[in-house]
Design a protein around this motif. Structure first.
Motif, PDB file in Angstrom:
ATOM      1  N   PHE A 124      -0.051  -6.341   5.696  1.00  0.00           N
ATOM      2  CA  PHE A 124       0.170  -5.656   4.423  1.00  0.00           C
ATOM      3  C   PHE A 124       1.567  -5.060   4.456  1.00  0.00           C
ATOM      4  O   PHE A 124       2.253  -5.086   5.479  1.00  0.00           O
ATOM      5  N   ARG A 125       1.992  -4.522   3.336  1.00  0.00           N
ATOM      6  CA  ARG A 125       3.332  -3.945   3.231  1.00  0.00           C
ATOM      7  C   ARG A 125       3.258  -2.460   2.871  1.00  0.00           C
ATOM      8  O   ARG A 125       2.344  -2.022   2.177  1.00  0.00           O
ATOM      9  N   VAL A 126       4.255  -1.718   3.334  1.00  0.00           N
ATOM     10  CA  VAL A 126       4.527  -0.363   2.866  1.00  0.00           C
ATOM     11  C   VAL A 126       6.012  -0.317   2.548  1.00  0.00           C
ATOM     12  O   VAL A 126       6.837  -0.755   3.358  1.00  0.00           O
TER      13      VAL A 126
ATOM     14  N   ASP B 161       9.617  -5.477  10.557  1.00  0.00           N
ATOM     15  CA  ASP B 161      10.801  -5.315   9.701  1.00  0.00           C
ATOM     16  C   ASP B 161      11.546  -4.015   9.997  1.00  0.00           C
ATOM     17  O   ASP B 161      12.037  -3.344   9.087  1.00  0.00           O
ATOM     18  N   VAL B 162      11.660  -3.655  11.254  1.00  0.00           N
ATOM     19  CA  VAL B 162      12.323  -2.409  11.629  1.00  0.00           C
ATOM     20  C   VAL B 162      13.841  -2.575  11.527  1.00  0.00           C
ATOM     21  O   VAL B 162      14.406  -3.507  12.115  1.00  0.00           O
ATOM     22  N   PRO B 163      14.537  -1.691  10.790  1.00  0.00           N
ATOM     23  CA  PRO B 163      16.001  -1.814  10.666  1.00  0.00           C
ATOM     24  C   PRO B 163      16.707  -1.620  12.006  1.00  0.00           C
ATOM     25  O   PRO B 163      16.214  -0.916  12.890  1.00  0.00           O
TER      26      PRO B 163
ATOM     27  N   LEU C 113       0.833  -1.202   0.000  1.00  0.00           N
ATOM     28  CA  LEU C 113       0.000   0.000   0.000  1.00  0.00           C
ATOM     29  C   LEU C 113       0.869   1.253   0.000  1.00  0.00           C
ATOM     30  O   LEU C 113       1.976   1.252   0.554  1.00  0.00           O
ATOM     31  N   PRO C 114       0.378   2.346  -0.590  1.00  0.00           N
ATOM     32  CA  PRO C 114       1.073   3.628  -0.449  1.00  0.00           C
ATOM     33  C   PRO C 114       1.050   4.073   1.012  1.00  0.00           C
ATOM     34  O   PRO C 114       0.060   3.856   1.718  1.00  0.00           O
ATOM     35  N   LYS C 115       2.124   4.700   1.443  1.00  0.00           N
ATOM     36  CA  LYS C 115       2.206   5.137   2.842  1.00  0.00           C
ATOM     37  C   LYS C 115       1.075   6.097   3.197  1.00  0.00           C
ATOM     38  O   LYS C 115       0.471   5.994   4.272  1.00  0.00           O
TER      39      LYS C 115
ATOM     40  N   ARG D 236      16.262   2.651   4.785  1.00  0.00           N
ATOM     41  CA  ARG D 236      17.270   1.706   5.254  1.00  0.00           C
ATOM     42  C   ARG D 236      16.789   0.301   4.933  1.00  0.00           C
ATOM     43  O   ARG D 236      15.588   0.051   4.815  1.00  0.00           O
ATOM     44  N   GLU D 237      17.720  -0.614   4.816  1.00  0.00           N
ATOM     45  CA  GLU D 237      17.348  -2.004   4.570  1.00  0.00           C
ATOM     46  C   GLU D 237      16.750  -2.624   5.834  1.00  0.00           C
ATOM     47  O   GLU D 237      17.284  -2.420   6.927  1.00  0.00           O
ATOM     48  N   PRO D 238      15.621  -3.337   5.687  1.00  0.00           N
ATOM     49  CA  PRO D 238      14.847  -3.552   4.467  1.00  0.00           C
ATOM     50  C   PRO D 238      13.935  -2.366   4.160  1.00  0.00           C
ATOM     51  O   PRO D 238      13.365  -1.767   5.073  1.00  0.00           O
ATOM     52  N   LEU D 239      13.791  -2.051   2.882  1.00  0.00           N
ATOM     53  CA  LEU D 239      12.951  -0.927   2.479  1.00  0.00           C
ATOM     54  C   LEU D 239      11.465  -1.262   2.573  1.00  0.00           C
ATOM     55  O   LEU D 239      10.638  -0.367   2.758  1.00  0.00           O
ATOM     56  N   SER D 240      11.122  -2.541   2.431  1.00  0.00           N
ATOM     57  CA  SER D 240       9.725  -2.970   2.496  1.00  0.00           C
ATOM     58  C   SER D 240       9.434  -3.549   3.876  1.00  0.00           C
ATOM     59  O   SER D 240      10.156  -4.428   4.358  1.00  0.00           O
ATOM     60  N   HIS D 241       8.382  -3.028   4.515  1.00  0.00           N
ATOM     61  CA  HIS D 241       8.028  -3.451   5.873  1.00  0.00           C
ATOM     62  C   HIS D 241       6.680  -4.161   5.871  1.00  0.00           C
ATOM     63  O   HIS D 241       5.746  -3.743   5.188  1.00  0.00           O
TER      64      HIS D 241
END
Length: 306
Positions: A192-194, A75-77, A46-48, A136-141
């Protein structure tokens, strides 16, 4: 043969899970999550901007009792990549299924669902935070939801859950539920992902790889608190006068000596001052009194001559 059947069953369970693979506690029952009609299910990206307001939460079957919804970024860096941390985005208790179903129109198509409602206006144990993945990696959370039945929670369990929610960083859903005695009460889930468009490191501008997104690599800078404006150099926090400004380092002028009455002359430097001004004024004769005295004398002389 038995081991092969177990492997097939395990694979089927993983592919049908509504929560991300490896996430605990897992659930195979889908929790309906919708942001203003945009479906946030099954790992969709989804868009942020579309996910900054609390979503609508629903289930396809009516639930009895009271429920909590937990949303966490998994998925927090961190400063030890590829290791990642977690961040609690939302923890709301006191939700109940609506009495009647409604048709929820989403990008995944219309669904007949029971909306989960906060009928008692229970305050969130962790108010909603919209997704904001940093560069930051990972860019997708992956933002993961679980619904938990807390109908029979004890006061001690509620306090434990509330205490766990105070630490959003590295929030562990399973540990929080175990502390509250709810580890086996998960009834539904989804995610879902952002994704941050990148590139990695874009727009950070802070040493040490810190960022203003969902990262555990450093706390974001806080703005200075606003308050009553102060005049530089006063040191006392006094507000400046409306419409007046004072440049740094300048001092306000001291009030000058009141101006003297026009026509009055100031004594010369070192000159003597009258020692008794009131007495000097009492013995001085004004011109009008002298004229009257002379007139009276002349009138007396004429009277004697007559």
């Amino acid at each position: 043969m038995l081991s092969k059947a177990i492997a097939v069953l395990a694979a089927a369970t993983l592919t049908s899970a509504a929560t991300p693979m490896g996430f605990m506690p897992a659930s195979n029952t889908p929790l309906i999550v919708s942001y203003g009609g945009i479906s946030a299910l099954d790992g969709v990206n989804l868009p942020k901007d579309s996910s900054q307001v609390m979503p609508t939460i629903a289930t396809e079957q009516q639930l009895k009792g009271q429920y909590a919804v937990i949303m966490v970024d998994i998925d927090v860096p961190t400063n030890q990549p590829p290791k990642t941390g977690t961040l609690l985005h939302w923890l709301q208790t006191g939700l109940m299924s609506a009495d009647t179903p409604v048709t929820l129109n989403t990008t995944a198509g219309p669904k007949r669902v029971f909306i989960m409602q906060n009928r008692m206006n229970a305050a969130a144990l962790a108010p909603y935070l919209g997704p904001n993945p940093p560069a930051r990696e990972p860019l997708s959370h992956r933002y993961t939801f679980v619904a938990v039945d807390h109908t029979t929670i004890t006061q001690q369990g509620l306090m434990a859950l509330s205490g766990a929610a105070q630490n959003r960083r590295d929030f562990n859903v399973m540990n929080g539920l175990m502390a509250a005695g709810l580890q086996d009460k998960v009834v539904a889930g989804n995610f879902f992902r952002v994704t941050n468009a990148g590139p990695v490191g874009a727009g950070q501008g802070m040493p040490g790889g810190g960022s203003r997104g969902n990262s555990t690599g450093g706390a974001p800078m806080q703005p200075m608190p606003s308050g009553t404006p102060t005049t530089p150099g006063t040191g006392g926090g006094m507000p400046s006068m409306p419409g007046m400004t004072t440049a740094p380092g300048m001092t306000m002028p001291m009030p000058s000596t009141p101006a003297q009455t026009p026509g009055a002359s100031a004594p010369p430097p070192g000159g003597a001052q009258p020692s008794a001004p009131t007495r000097a004024g009492a013995f001085g004769l004004s011109p009008s009194i002298g004229v009257v005295s002379i007139g009276l004398c002349l009138a007396g002389s004429l009277f004697l001559l007559l």
